[in-house]
Enzyme design. Sequence first.
Site, PDB file in Angstrom:
ATOM      1  CD  GLU A 128      14.106   0.796   9.294  1.00  0.00           C
ATOM      2  OE1 GLU A 128      14.576   1.766   9.766  1.00  0.00           O
ATOM      3  OE2 GLU A 128      14.698  -0.113   8.799  1.00  0.00           O
ATOM      4  CD  GLU A 133      11.112  13.023  11.220  1.00  0.00           C
ATOM      5  OE1 GLU A 133      10.020  12.765  11.365  1.00  0.00           O
ATOM      6  OE2 GLU A 133      11.873  12.536  10.509  1.00  0.00           O
ATOM      7  CB  THR A 175       1.721   6.019  11.526  1.00  0.00           C
ATOM      8  OG1 THR A 175       0.989   7.079  11.269  1.00  0.00           O
ATOM      9  CG2 THR A 175       0.997   4.831  10.506  1.00  0.00           C
ATOM     10  N   GLY A 176       3.690   4.176  13.517  1.00  0.00           N
ATOM     11  CA  GLY A 176       4.197   3.133  13.955  1.00  0.00           C
ATOM     12  C   GLY A 176       3.750   2.429  15.315  1.00  0.00           C
ATOM     13  CB  CYS A 233      13.958   8.419   7.532  1.00  0.00           C
ATOM     14  SG  CYS A 233      14.427   7.489   6.393  1.00  0.00           S
ATOM     15  CE  LYS A 275      -1.593   2.530   3.177  1.00  0.00           C
ATOM     16  NZ  LYS A 275      -1.523   4.044   2.569  1.00  0.00           N
ATOM     17  N   GLY A 294       7.509   4.859   7.845  1.00  0.00           N
ATOM     18  CA  GLY A 294       6.667   6.058   8.270  1.00  0.00           C
ATOM     19  C   GLY A 294       6.863   6.842   9.556  1.00  0.00           C
TER      20      GLY A 294
HETATM   21  P1  NAD Z   1       2.641   8.206   8.092  1.00  0.00           P
HETATM   22  O1  NAD Z   1       3.146   7.818   9.315  1.00  0.00           O
HETATM   23  O2  NAD Z   1       1.780   9.461   8.048  1.00  0.00           O
HETATM   24  O3  NAD Z   1       2.065   7.507   6.700  1.00  0.00           O
HETATM   25  C1  NAD Z   1       2.872   6.421   6.466  1.00  0.00           C
HETATM   26  C2  NAD Z   1       2.148   5.340   5.808  1.00  0.00           C
HETATM   27  O4  NAD Z   1       1.262   4.898   6.683  1.00  0.00           O
HETATM   28  C3  NAD Z   1       1.128   5.886   4.599  1.00  0.00           C
HETATM   29  O5  NAD Z   1       1.143   4.912   3.622  1.00  0.00           O
HETATM   30  C4  NAD Z   1      -0.147   6.098   5.500  1.00  0.00           C
HETATM   31  O6  NAD Z   1      -1.187   5.869   4.723  1.00  0.00           O
HETATM   32  C5  NAD Z   1      -0.041   4.832   6.326  1.00  0.00           C
HETATM   33  N1  NAD Z   1      -0.992   4.916   7.448  1.00  0.00           N
HETATM   34  C6  NAD Z   1      -1.345   5.900   8.080  1.00  0.00           C
HETATM   35  N2  NAD Z   1      -2.044   5.611   9.252  1.00  0.00           N
HETATM   36  C7  NAD Z   1      -2.026   4.241   9.227  1.00  0.00           C
HETATM   37  C8  NAD Z   1      -2.463   3.445  10.438  1.00  0.00           C
HETATM   38  N3  NAD Z   1      -3.182   3.761  11.335  1.00  0.00           N
HETATM   39  N4  NAD Z   1      -2.408   1.844  10.030  1.00  0.00           N
HETATM   40  C9  NAD Z   1      -1.628   1.641   8.909  1.00  0.00           C
HETATM   41  N5  NAD Z   1      -1.114   2.393   8.142  1.00  0.00           N
HETATM   42  C10 NAD Z   1      -1.325   3.702   8.249  1.00  0.00           C
HETATM   43  O7  NAD Z   1       3.927   8.928   7.490  1.00  0.00           O
HETATM   44  P2  NAD Z   1       4.210  10.146   6.166  1.00  0.00           P
HETATM   45  O8  NAD Z   1       3.771  11.108   6.834  1.00  0.00           O
HETATM   46  O9  NAD Z   1       4.076   9.205   5.077  1.00  0.00           O
HETATM   47  O10 NAD Z   1       5.974   9.998   6.351  1.00  0.00           O
HETATM   48  C11 NAD Z   1       6.908  10.981   6.845  1.00  0.00           C
HETATM   49  C12 NAD Z   1       7.331  10.139   8.181  1.00  0.00           C
HETATM   50  O11 NAD Z   1       8.073   8.856   8.110  1.00  0.00           O
HETATM   51  C13 NAD Z   1       8.370  11.147   8.744  1.00  0.00           C
HETATM   52  O12 NAD Z   1       8.131  11.189  10.325  1.00  0.00           O
HETATM   53  C14 NAD Z   1       9.703  10.616   8.703  1.00  0.00           C
HETATM   54  O13 NAD Z   1      10.699  10.565   9.370  1.00  0.00           O
HETATM   55  C15 NAD Z   1       9.256   9.101   8.390  1.00  0.00           C
HETATM   56  N6  NAD Z   1      10.078   8.169   7.604  1.00  0.00           N
HETATM   57  C16 NAD Z   1      10.727   7.174   8.263  1.00  0.00           C
HETATM   58  C17 NAD Z   1      11.771   6.558   7.367  1.00  0.00           C
HETATM   59  C18 NAD Z   1      12.666   5.599   8.064  1.00  0.00           C
HETATM   60  O14 NAD Z   1      13.483   4.677   7.318  1.00  0.00           O
HETATM   61  N7  NAD Z   1      12.896   5.497   9.135  1.00  0.00           N
HETATM   62  C19 NAD Z   1      11.669   6.773   6.093  1.00  0.00           C
HETATM   63  C20 NAD Z   1      10.842   7.638   5.613  1.00  0.00           C
HETATM   64  C21 NAD Z   1      10.040   8.370   6.517  1.00  0.00           C
END
Ligand code: NAD
Length: 479
Positions: A244, A375, A226-227, A278, A171, A222
Amino acid sequence: MDHQYQFLIDGDLVAADRHSGIHNPATGQPLGQCPIATRDDLERAVAAAKTAFPQWRDTADEERQAACHRVAQLFEDHAEDIARLITQEQGKTLVGIGSRFEVGGCAAWARHTADLPMPIKVLQNNHEGRVEMLRKPVGVVGSITPWNWPLLIAVWHMLPAIRSGCTLVMKPSPYTPLSTLYIGQLIAGVLPKGVVNIVSGDDQLGAWMTEHEDIQKIVFTGSIPTGRRIMGAAAPTLKRLTLELGGNDAGIVLPDCDPSAIAEGLFWGAFINNGQTCAALKRLYVHEEVFEGVCTALAGIASQIPVGNGLDEANVLGPLQNEMQFRKVIELVDDAKANGARVLTGGQTLGDIGYFYAPTLLGNVDQGMRIVQEEQFGPALPIIKISSVEEGIALANDSETGLGGSVWTNDGDAARHVATQLECGSVWINAHGMIAPHVPFGGVKSSGIGVEFGEEGLHEYTTIQAIHGLSPSVEVPQG
Ligand code: NAD
């Protein structure tokens, strides 16, 4: 171009009833229609992955490796088309560390992962018998990706999954789904049906995946909030997780540095992908002896960077990807200014169209400011003066995150000392964020669980089976 994209389910491209419009963040113009999956669409995708799993698991290892190389070839054969699509949906420039670089990374990671070995490990082989350890694919993997490196992160999830014998339901982020859906069209021709399935939709789709009882593992990249939600929702089905999450990486500049020699490395460590990375450098701690020199050298670079539409090859930084992130950067920089930060360069939006923000450097910054504590994920770097290396280490570690960190010095012993003191998963010396497909990458503290890349990353898609009591002469076929 306002093309309607489709899901990939069980080897077929499947149309949806509902769509959401995706817009180019540089122009605001419509780019394509993203299909929105219903729960039934997800059920079909998971069922296809579940049905395909036993045969894919039992496929000869060399055949799975060959399939991974066919996927890598797609990135090489369609590189320019994919890069142009990424630039238009994500915003990053074609040139520099932009979309062509991202597609090149996709091919490189795919090829490296394809060639990773999955040997049977012999733990004991003596007169008391032979004990072997097998790594078996976990089953159906759910992959949930973000919007900053949409396709590279999809490859980081997809390739170890299929290399190890798992099948996959992916997804992409609702902000940047098109490049992943486009890859779905290409993959349909080179993988057995059901091995990779791609569905798109809003956040709810991710939540459905996380609680699905026929998905054995979630790999997620992400945000930290959300994690946390994913970890909670995965508990009833005891899913395997690789998370991650966000980072707030610190860099520490020691007093022996020549500012002009390190400025370019510092700049790109922080401003790669407009800071929307990230493991970008997000807080810079500079020893007072070289503080002014580092600020001046960095401002000299930042003020000269061409920012604009990424399709124009004269530009090396594009817009922020979405309005939410654009507003967040404005808010954090304005907050820092209101609390006494000195704007060394930038500090404002650019133009009236698109989410453009000038590369920004802030001096006179305190540890307590929001732009240091949170961040920013954007093109704004706070620079904090320190009077000792130990102070820099303490301030760097004063964070709930622990993804990456860096130390800048010509003194090898000092570099090793600082590196080992930093609480993070990766440390770079005189560089920041230089990841590689053979080096495990992951966060400590709230930055995540598990690692990606290399053999250790591949192992996260497997469970261990130990076979005891084999006769030393017996060979166990790899499953
Ligand atoms: P996000 O957590 O909002 O969304 C990431 C994904 O999760 C999207 O596909 C979203 O639709 C999905 N999602 C949202 N709510 C969910 C739920 N309740 N259950 C399951 N899936 C859900 O993050 P973002 O805004 O897309 O990305 C930015 C963030 O991600 C920043 O904080 C960044 O640091 C982090 N990031 C980390 C890494 C890494 O490798 N550590 C890499 C890229 C981004």
